[in-house]
Enzyme design. Structure first.
Site, short mmCIF file in Angstrom:
data_model
loop_
_atom_site.label_atom_id
_atom_site.label_comp_id
_atom_site.label_asym_id
_atom_site.label_seq_id
_atom_site.Cartn_x
_atom_site.Cartn_y
_atom_site.Cartn_z
N ARG A 1 9.07 -0.99 -13.82
CA ARG A 1 8.68 -0.44 -15.14
C ARG A 1 8.73 -1.33 -16.37
O ARG A 1 7.80 -1.61 -17.23
CB ARG A 1 9.24 0.76 -15.45
CG ARG A 1 8.66 1.61 -16.56
CD ARG A 1 9.64 2.96 -17.13
NE ARG A 1 10.03 3.36 -15.78
CZ ARG A 1 9.78 4.45 -15.22
NH1 ARG A 1 8.61 4.88 -15.79
NH2 ARG A 1 10.27 5.27 -14.17
N GLU B 1 16.11 -5.93 -10.73
CA GLU B 1 14.53 -5.38 -10.07
C GLU B 1 14.02 -4.81 -11.19
O GLU B 1 13.67 -3.52 -10.99
CB GLU B 1 15.10 -4.45 -8.95
CG GLU B 1 15.68 -5.18 -7.72
CD GLU B 1 15.80 -4.19 -6.41
OE1 GLU B 1 15.61 -3.04 -6.77
OE2 GLU B 1 16.31 -4.66 -5.35
N CYS C 1 -9.14 20.52 -10.83
CA CYS C 1 -9.18 21.93 -11.07
C CYS C 1 -7.57 22.30 -10.59
O CYS C 1 -7.33 22.56 -9.54
CB CYS C 1 -10.10 22.50 -9.60
SG CYS C 1 -10.19 24.14 -9.32
N GLU C 2 -7.02 22.44 -11.74
CA GLU C 2 -5.38 22.52 -11.69
C GLU C 2 -5.19 22.62 -13.32
O GLU C 2 -5.92 22.28 -13.79
CB GLU C 2 -4.79 21.22 -11.19
CG GLU C 2 -3.28 21.29 -10.86
CD GLU C 2 -3.04 22.22 -9.69
OE1 GLU C 2 -1.88 22.97 -9.86
OE2 GLU C 2 -3.75 22.15 -8.68
N SER D 1 16.29 5.51 -13.04
CA SER D 1 15.34 4.93 -14.20
C SER D 1 15.90 5.33 -15.60
O SER D 1 16.59 6.35 -15.59
CB SER D 1 14.05 5.43 -13.82
OG SER D 1 13.60 4.89 -12.57
#
Length: 439
Positions: free
Chosen positions: A291, A288, A359-360, A208
């Site tokens: 994105r 293809e 919660c991280e 990518s």
């Protein structure tokens, strides 16, 4: 590059408020809540047409559904005659619901389940891309049982000097995808010996964030060289040469981008080589985009919930989404712009560190400049949010997934509705509700 290049095509400002598709972002947030994915249909249509025109005469675009898929987008892709590539039974079901025929469906996957092998053997996909030697035997057996001949391609793993984030590099010594050149030659011979598999072509996807159009010409050369070594094994014409996707899309105003026309021009030059014209004959190129089609078509809407000072200096904002609706900052250290709707007429010169609500330690943006007046309740828009966001979303902290909204001509279509808590809990049972089984 400018901020305009990161935004959806119909993004428009009026005083301090933004709209997409003729619909104010504030009205969308009021009606559908936040977080919410908002896609510009005009942008999607324009990109579909741009790719279609660029590759006319040399091949066909194949939409990489892993970037983002829903039935509504599948309808749009299918209406242009595009193929799609899928990697699961679920993606196949969505594209079929959107009207994409089996004949224009390409099945990928480095480890295909029995159900996915059955898709190929039953004719539910048009071409299957073989990723390992063992897969040939599995697919040949299934095809024999079904009494069908299955069209296949073989995926190469051959380094092509792509410099990118190692997490999105899909070729080279440490990549899980595809076969080395020697193993590819073995695979070609095995396919020919099955009697139930028909070799249509080859595939190579480098990775990518590709910004050099000539990389696609180099990929084409690698594919062509393999075909030439094994020309008699390709019994059908044209030979399909799939150069993969990975075209870069801008996330920040300073990011480089690549156009479909540039890629197509590089491929046209390569297709004119005597090696291809004289030793292979007719070929059809497949490319293809994933994105590149959807990333800049969408924004993610959030509401600011908290503003407070950080112990080490500076200030933070907490938004009402984060890791669950866009895991890319956590996975890839991805960076984004952030725009304050309702304050777009004010100078964005105050630095904030932006967190989500999980919660991280879900840092969404290490530092972004926003108006100094930012406050809880403000609506913000994160551009370039169309790819690998909803597709990679989760229910961490038991949070229902946000809706997907398509906008055009002053109207909003809720093409994926916000999940309800009942839907999230539908498959869960208490000990008393779960029937004991002996297996």
């Amino acid at each position: 590059m400018a901020l305009r290049d990161v935004l959806p095509l119909t993004w428009n400002l009026r005083n301090d408020r933004a709209s997409i598709g003729g619909v104010r972002l504030s009205a969308i947030a009021e009606r559908f809540g936040t977080p919410a994915y908002v896609f510009d249909m005009v942008h999607l249509e324009a990109r579909l047409d741009e790719f279609t025109a660029a590759f006319s005469g040399i091949g066909v675009p194949v939409y990489a559904t892993k970037a983002f898929i829903c039935p509504a987008l599948a309808e749009m892709v299918s209406s242009r005659g595009w193929w799609v590539d899928v990697v699961s039974v679920g993606e196949t079901a969505i594209v079929r619901r959107g009207g994409v025929p089996a004949s224009r469906t390409l099945l990928h996957g480095n480890l295909k389940s029995d159900a996915e092998i059955d898709l190929a053997a039953s004719g539910e996909v048009g071409v299957t891309v073989i990723d390992s030697l063992g897969e040939i035997d599995r697919l040949a057996r299934a095809a024999r049982t079904a009494g069908r001949t299955v069209d296949v391609m073989i995926r190469l793993n051959e380094a092509v000097d792509l410099v990118t984030n190692r997490k999105v590099l899909t070729t080279g010594d440490h990549a899980k995808f595809g076969l080395t050149p020697d193993a590819t030659d073995q695979a070609i011979a095995r396919v020919a010996a099955t009697g139930t598999l028909r070799l249509r072509g080859l595939h190579l996807h480098a990775g990518s964030h590709i910004t050099d159009p000539e990389l696609y010409a180099r990929i084409l050369d690698r594919l062509a060289a393999t075909v030439i070594r094994n020309r008699s094994a390709f019994a059908t014409t044209p030979v399909l040469l799939d150069v993969g996707g990975g075209m870069a899309s801008p996330y920040l105003r300073a990011d480089a981008r690549i156009s479909p026309a540039e890629v197509a021009a590089a491929l046209r030059r390569a297709l004119g080589s005597p090696e291809i014209v004289e030793r292979i004959g007719p070929v059809e190129v497949m490319v293809e985009p994933g994105r590149a089609l959807v990333a800049n078509a969408a924004v993610l809407l959030y509401t600011v919930g908290v503003r407070k000072p950080l112990p080490g200096g500076g200030e933070m904002l907490a938004l009402d989404g984060g890791l669950t609706d866009n895991p890319r900052p956590a996975l890839y250290d991805s960076r984004y712009e952030l725009l304050a709707d309702g304050r777009l007429d004010q100078a964005a010169d105050h630095p904030f560190r932006v967190f989500g609500r999980m919660c991280e330690t879900d840092v969404m943006l290490e530092e972004v400049l926003l108006p100094a007046t930012m406050a809880p309740g403000d609506l913000v828009a994160m551009p370039a949010a169309g790819a690998y966001t909803f597709a990679m979303s989760s229910r961490y902290n038991v949070l229902p997934r946000p809706p997907v909204l398509f906008v055009k001509d002053g109207e909003v279509r809720e093409v994926v509705r916000r999940e309800t808590l009942d839907e999230v809990l539908a498959g869960q049972r208490t000990l008393n509700e779960a029937e004991p089984m002996v297996v």
